[in-house]
Design a protein around this motif. Sequence first.
Motif, PDB file in Angstrom:
ATOM      1  N   CYS A 297       0.849  -1.196   0.000  1.00 53.77           N
ATOM      2  CA  CYS A 297       0.000   0.000   0.000  1.00 53.77           C
ATOM      3  C   CYS A 297       0.882   1.242   0.000  1.00 53.77           C
ATOM      4  N   PRO A 298       0.708   2.174  -0.961  1.00 58.07           N
ATOM      5  CA  PRO A 298       1.550   3.376  -1.001  1.00 58.07           C
ATOM      6  C   PRO A 298       1.246   4.350   0.129  1.00 58.07           C
ATOM      7  N   PHE A 299       0.137   4.171   0.850  1.00 55.06           N
ATOM      8  CA  PHE A 299      -0.263   5.104   1.899  1.00 55.06           C
ATOM      9  C   PHE A 299       0.245   4.664   3.272  1.00 55.06           C
ATOM     10  N   CYS A 300      -0.078   3.421   3.659  1.00 56.71           N
ATOM     11  CA  CYS A 300       0.339   2.973   4.990  1.00 56.71           C
ATOM     12  C   CYS A 300       1.580   2.094   4.945  1.00 56.71           C
ATOM     13  N   GLY A 301       2.044   1.667   3.723  1.00 55.74           N
ATOM     14  CA  GLY A 301       3.259   0.884   3.605  1.00 55.74           C
ATOM     15  C   GLY A 301       3.120  -0.555   4.042  1.00 55.74           C
ATOM     16  N   ARG A 302       1.877  -1.052   4.168  1.00 57.57           N
ATOM     17  CA  ARG A 302       1.670  -2.430   4.604  1.00 57.57           C
ATOM     18  C   ARG A 302       1.241  -3.311   3.444  1.00 57.57           C
ATOM     19  N   LYS A 303       1.340  -4.608   3.688  1.00 55.50           N
ATOM     20  CA  LYS A 303       1.021  -5.603   2.665  1.00 55.50           C
ATOM     21  C   LYS A 303      -0.474  -5.637   2.386  1.00 55.50           C
ATOM     22  N   LYS A 304      -0.831  -5.634   1.118  1.00 54.65           N
ATOM     23  CA  LYS A 304      -2.239  -5.755   0.750  1.00 54.65           C
ATOM     24  C   LYS A 304      -2.687  -7.211   0.904  1.00 54.65           C
ATOM     25  N   ASP A 305      -4.010  -7.385   1.120  1.00 50.84           N
ATOM     26  CA  ASP A 305      -4.529  -8.733   1.238  1.00 50.84           C
ATOM     27  C   ASP A 305      -4.844  -9.298  -0.153  1.00 50.84           C
ATOM     28  N   SER A 320     -16.624   0.663   9.594  1.00 52.73           N
ATOM     29  CA  SER A 320     -17.623   1.527   8.951  1.00 52.73           C
ATOM     30  C   SER A 320     -17.289   2.990   9.189  1.00 52.73           C
ATOM     31  N   ALA A 321     -15.936   3.313   9.200  1.00 58.15           N
ATOM     32  CA  ALA A 321     -15.527   4.667   9.507  1.00 58.15           C
ATOM     33  C   ALA A 321     -15.527   5.557   8.285  1.00 58.15           C
ATOM     34  N   VAL A 322     -15.282   4.988   7.114  1.00 57.07           N
ATOM     35  CA  VAL A 322     -15.202   5.794   5.908  1.00 57.07           C
ATOM     36  C   VAL A 322     -16.591   6.216   5.516  1.00 57.07           C
ATOM     37  N   SER A 323     -16.773   7.499   5.346  1.00 52.85           N
ATOM     38  CA  SER A 323     -18.095   8.015   5.048  1.00 52.85           C
ATOM     39  C   SER A 323     -17.986   9.145   4.061  1.00 52.85           C
ATOM     40  N   ALA A 324     -18.936   9.286   3.219  1.00 52.34           N
ATOM     41  CA  ALA A 324     -18.945  10.358   2.228  1.00 52.34           C
ATOM     42  C   ALA A 324     -19.664  11.580   2.750  1.00 52.34           C
ATOM     43  N   ALA A 325     -20.106  11.518   3.997  1.00 55.95           N
ATOM     44  CA  ALA A 325     -20.847  12.646   4.552  1.00 55.95           C
ATOM     45  C   ALA A 325     -19.938  13.858   4.669  1.00 55.95           C
ATOM     46  N   SER A 326     -20.509  15.031   4.560  1.00 53.05           N
ATOM     47  CA  SER A 326     -19.729  16.260   4.600  1.00 53.05           C
ATOM     48  C   SER A 326     -19.879  16.989   5.921  1.00 53.05           C
ATOM     49  N   GLY A 327     -20.522  16.390   6.927  1.00 50.78           N
ATOM     50  CA  GLY A 327     -20.719  17.035   8.225  1.00 50.78           C
ATOM     51  C   GLY A 327     -19.458  17.013   9.049  1.00 50.78           C
ATOM     52  N   ARG A 329     -16.488  15.953  11.285  1.00 42.22           N
ATOM     53  CA  ARG A 329     -15.881  14.624  11.357  1.00 42.22           C
ATOM     54  C   ARG A 329     -14.414  14.735  11.711  1.00 42.22           C
ATOM     55  N   LEU A 330     -13.845  13.594  12.068  1.00 46.23           N
ATOM     56  CA  LEU A 330     -12.422  13.456  12.327  1.00 46.23           C
ATOM     57  C   LEU A 330     -11.827  12.544  11.265  1.00 46.23           C
ATOM     58  N   ILE A 331     -10.680  12.921  10.730  1.00 45.25           N
ATOM     59  CA  ILE A 331      -9.993  12.110   9.726  1.00 45.25           C
ATOM     60  C   ILE A 331      -8.615  11.747  10.274  1.00 45.25           C
ATOM     61  N   ALA A 332      -8.327  10.465  10.361  1.00 41.85           N
ATOM     62  CA  ALA A 332      -7.024  10.008  10.850  1.00 41.85           C
ATOM     63  C   ALA A 332      -5.989  10.218   9.758  1.00 41.85           C
ATOM     64  N   VAL A 333      -5.006  11.074   9.999  1.00 41.77           N
ATOM     65  CA  VAL A 333      -3.993  11.399   8.997  1.00 41.77           C
ATOM     66  C   VAL A 333      -2.636  10.805   9.343  1.00 41.77           C
ATOM     67  N   GLN A 334      -2.521  10.195  10.531  1.00 45.27           N
ATOM     68  CA  GLN A 334      -1.258   9.550  10.913  1.00 45.27           C
ATOM     69  C   GLN A 334      -1.543   8.521  11.986  1.00 45.27           C
ATOM     70  N   GLY A 335      -0.788   7.425  11.927  1.00 40.96           N
ATOM     71  CA  GLY A 335      -0.948   6.394  12.946  1.00 40.96           C
ATOM     72  C   GLY A 335      -1.544   5.119  12.393  1.00 40.96           C
ATOM     73  N   PRO A 336      -1.796   4.147  13.259  1.00 42.20           N
ATOM     74  CA  PRO A 336      -2.284   2.843  12.806  1.00 42.20           C
ATOM     75  C   PRO A 336      -3.678   2.910  12.178  1.00 42.20           C
ATOM     76  N   ARG A 337      -4.447   3.958  12.450  1.00 41.83           N
ATOM     77  CA  ARG A 337      -5.792   4.073  11.876  1.00 41.83           C
ATOM     78  C   ARG A 337      -5.841   5.091  10.740  1.00 41.83           C
ATOM     79  N   MET A 338      -4.705   5.388  10.129  1.00 38.50           N
ATOM     80  CA  MET A 338      -4.651   6.390   9.078  1.00 38.50           C
ATOM     81  C   MET A 338      -5.635   6.068   7.957  1.00 38.50           C
ATOM     82  N   GLY A 339      -6.396   7.055   7.556  1.00 37.80           N
ATOM     83  CA  GLY A 339      -7.367   6.879   6.484  1.00 37.80           C
ATOM     84  C   GLY A 339      -8.791   6.733   6.996  1.00 37.80           C
ATOM     85  N   GLU A 340      -8.977   6.446   8.277  1.00 30.67           N
ATOM     86  CA  GLU A 340     -10.329   6.298   8.807  1.00 30.67           C
ATOM     87  C   GLU A 340     -10.987   7.663   8.977  1.00 30.67           C
TER      88      GLU A 340
END
Length: 421
Positions: A297-305, A320-327, A329-340
């Motif tokens: 994965c080019p983002f987190c550097g881990r092996k894809k399944d 179920s953290a990824v959401s298209a809602a625009s209200g 929200r918190l976005i994880a930009v660093q750490g083990p949950r990056m991208g959530e």
Amino acid sequence: MRGIILTITALLLAAGMLWAAVPTATISVPAAGEHFYWFTYTDIKGQAVTTTPKSFKDKKVTADVPLVKDAVPKGTRLYVLDAKTGNEAVRPIEGKGALAIDLKTSDFNKVRRVRVSVTGTQSGSPAAAAIVKLTDADKKTQEKVLDPSSAGSVEFSDVAEGTASVTVLYGDNKRSSQDVDIAIERETPVLKLDIPVAGAIETLAPTQPDTSDKSGKSDTSEKAPAGPQSKGVDYITGLIGAILLIGIVYMGVRMMGNKGADAKLLLKKLGVEVQEEQPIFEPAKAQPAQQVDPTICPFCGRKKDASGACSCSVIGTAASAVSAASGPRLIAVQGPRMGEIYDLQVGTLTIGREESNAIVFSEDSAVSRRHARIVSDNGTFTIYDEGSSNGTFVNGVKITEQALNSGDEIQIGTTRLRFEG
């Protein structure tokens, strides 16, 4: 005659008794040096009174205690300030007659003056307007108004030693709270505290240097160059000479034309070493194309399944953290949950290592069981630290309470979250 003598004797006895009734206090301090003492009390009209401070340099001094209706008023307090350290002792005064007040070093457990400077982390400039509250270790709360004339600083007095809380109220009901240490051991008599506010607090514009003279007119005149005028003439003469020399060399090269070899030979005879011409540019060598591993994965550097999903996307989908809602929200930009992405609802949302929290960071040992909470109130989101071991940070500042603005970054353990409001 005998009656007159008895009357005088009675008056003298009454005066002596009245004089004896006037209480005094003998104040003792640990060491000689410049000290000041004063009293505070309430007068017969119910008004608060502070006596004029008096100085003494010996280890002992005798002071007259204030009286109201021939008695020491209830609530009378003695203040003794050590001018060198800026620390003071505060003692209640009660009783009649001579009082002995023996102060120890441990009694000087309050800081006379605490200066709090508030700045905005986004601009680094002093705050322009706010309410600053300080609650000390004795649970005594003081409140000061910070306005543009304060230059970003307010002062508090008689602050108890220990952990205190400083709360800054600013903007539309926004607040930021931080814990500070009120230290008795310090380098200056005035304790100075810097309180950065992570939110969008109004700040003062940077000051410009004053270039006006005493008449109020701006000094815009040109400054004469230092040194004698002949230096300027020498500079121009040298420049003209250099231009002429370059012209002579250029004409000589043009006249020599194809006689470059003869020119080289002539220079060698004169003892001038001539370098052989080298090509200016070398053809670039073809670089092998960098191979990209499609299984990483080019983002987190881990092996894809097997399905091609990386670790961060797998976690985000499962939670179920990824959401298209625009209200909000918190976005994880660093750490083990990056991208959530975590949608923020109205009410209270808790963050921690335990599964009972709304946002769970169970794999991060730097996160406390119940680390922080985010509360929504009339469209304003405020984050509170829940006494975590490693602290909660907003835009790099450790906080206990902070109103959030869109774009603020929250650090909890090894995870960094961006708030979008």
